[in-house]
Design a protein around this motif. Structure first.
Motif, PDB file in Angstrom:
ATOM      1  N   LYS A 126       0.821  -1.205   0.000  1.00 35.40           N
ATOM      2  CA  LYS A 126       0.000   0.000   0.000  1.00 35.40           C
ATOM      3  C   LYS A 126       0.857   1.257   0.000  1.00 35.40           C
ATOM      4  O   LYS A 126       0.520   2.257  -0.635  1.00 35.40           O
ATOM      5  N   LEU A 152       0.886   4.316  -2.766  1.00 37.73           N
ATOM      6  CA  LEU A 152       0.863   5.757  -2.484  1.00 37.73           C
ATOM      7  C   LEU A 152       2.084   6.434  -3.087  1.00 37.73           C
ATOM      8  O   LEU A 152       1.980   7.512  -3.675  1.00 37.73           O
ATOM      9  N   ARG A 186     -10.824   1.747  -1.553  1.00 37.30           N
ATOM     10  CA  ARG A 186     -10.801   2.107  -0.138  1.00 37.30           C
ATOM     11  C   ARG A 186      -9.879   3.299   0.092  1.00 37.30           C
ATOM     12  O   ARG A 186     -10.193   4.196   0.875  1.00 37.30           O
ATOM     13  N   LEU A 187      -8.746   3.296  -0.601  1.00 40.40           N
ATOM     14  CA  LEU A 187      -7.817   4.424  -0.461  1.00 40.40           C
ATOM     15  C   LEU A 187      -8.465   5.717  -0.936  1.00 40.40           C
ATOM     16  O   LEU A 187      -8.190   6.795  -0.401  1.00 40.40           O
ATOM     17  N   GLU A 215     -11.048   6.652   1.794  1.00 40.56           N
ATOM     18  CA  GLU A 215     -10.376   7.168   2.988  1.00 40.56           C
ATOM     19  C   GLU A 215      -9.683   8.510   2.729  1.00 40.56           C
ATOM     20  O   GLU A 215      -9.104   9.085   3.633  1.00 40.56           O
ATOM     21  N   TYR A 264      -7.064   9.212   0.566  1.00 41.08           N
ATOM     22  CA  TYR A 264      -5.632   9.234   0.247  1.00 41.08           C
ATOM     23  C   TYR A 264      -5.387   9.363  -1.252  1.00 41.08           C
ATOM     24  O   TYR A 264      -4.321   9.779  -1.683  1.00 41.08           O
ATOM     25  N   VAL A 309       0.318  10.726   4.893  1.00 39.22           N
ATOM     26  CA  VAL A 309       0.568   9.337   5.294  1.00 39.22           C
ATOM     27  C   VAL A 309       1.915   8.861   4.754  1.00 39.22           C
ATOM     28  O   VAL A 309       2.663   8.164   5.438  1.00 39.22           O
TER      29      VAL A 309
END
Lengths: 101, 101
Positions: free
Chosen positions: B12, B16, B51-52, B55, B57, B82
DNA sequence: CCTGCCGATATTGCGATACGATATTATATT
DNA sequence: AATATAATATCGTATCGCAATATCGGCAGG
């Protein structure tokens, strides 16, 4: 905490690492982890330790400390192997994410 | 595979990181990750990307590429935050687990 | 054109995991 | 004997991981 999704693996690697240095036990490792800003509730910590035992990365043995039973966990060969893999992956992650190339 | 439990967070963070360099899309990032020995099936990859986004991001926007819709993901400020945290945690992990102290 | 393939994204279903809350066990302290 | 403290365990629910499967639109080759 938002971080969990990203850093739970870090916590597990820490657990293996500490278990490779000396036998650890639940509350002890929880305190150790909190020094790094990682917090594990009992509902996560104990199932995780048990799973690491079940998967063969740790072994468990009970000791009486001050009249109370304490479960100590020690790393296995298989656990050391995963730890070695982790070191390699961490180096890779460092090279990639910390822009050192 | 044994590794997943330990290294899924690494994956993950890689996502990012790549999204911070340029917009990424599902299959593209899957190929990128495979260069590091990480393999994500669609059943893991897409829910993870979504999901990222959910959330906060990543952001998603569709583009037509060769007549086909492709979903590009770009990092947000919160994602960058993050990622910054991740860099710190990685350094800490390196110091601890790679015995450089 | 149509049949099958490829690139790309999406969904389903089930088993595994995460974790707050709560319980248990035993000693020490007041 | 009540309270605190140390340590481990478990329960219930929500979420996650993932293989398998589906979808959808181009792009061949025949």
């Amino acid at each position: 905490m938002i971080e969990r999704e990203f850093f739970l693996g870090f916590i597990k690697i820490h657990i293996l690492y500490h278990a490779s240095k000396e036998p650890i036990f639940g509350v002890g490792i929880a305190k150790e982890l909190s020094r790094h800003g990682y917090y594990l509730s009992p509902g996560t910590l104990y199932p995780t330790l048990h799973r690491l035992v079940k998967e063969g990365y740790l072994t468990q043995d009970s000791k009486l400390v001050g009249g109370k039973v304490r479960k100590y966990y020690t790393i296995t060969d298989s656990g050391l192997e995963v730890l070695k893999q982790a070191r390699d992956k961490i180096r890779e992650l460092v090279d990639e994410v910390l822009d050192r190339r």
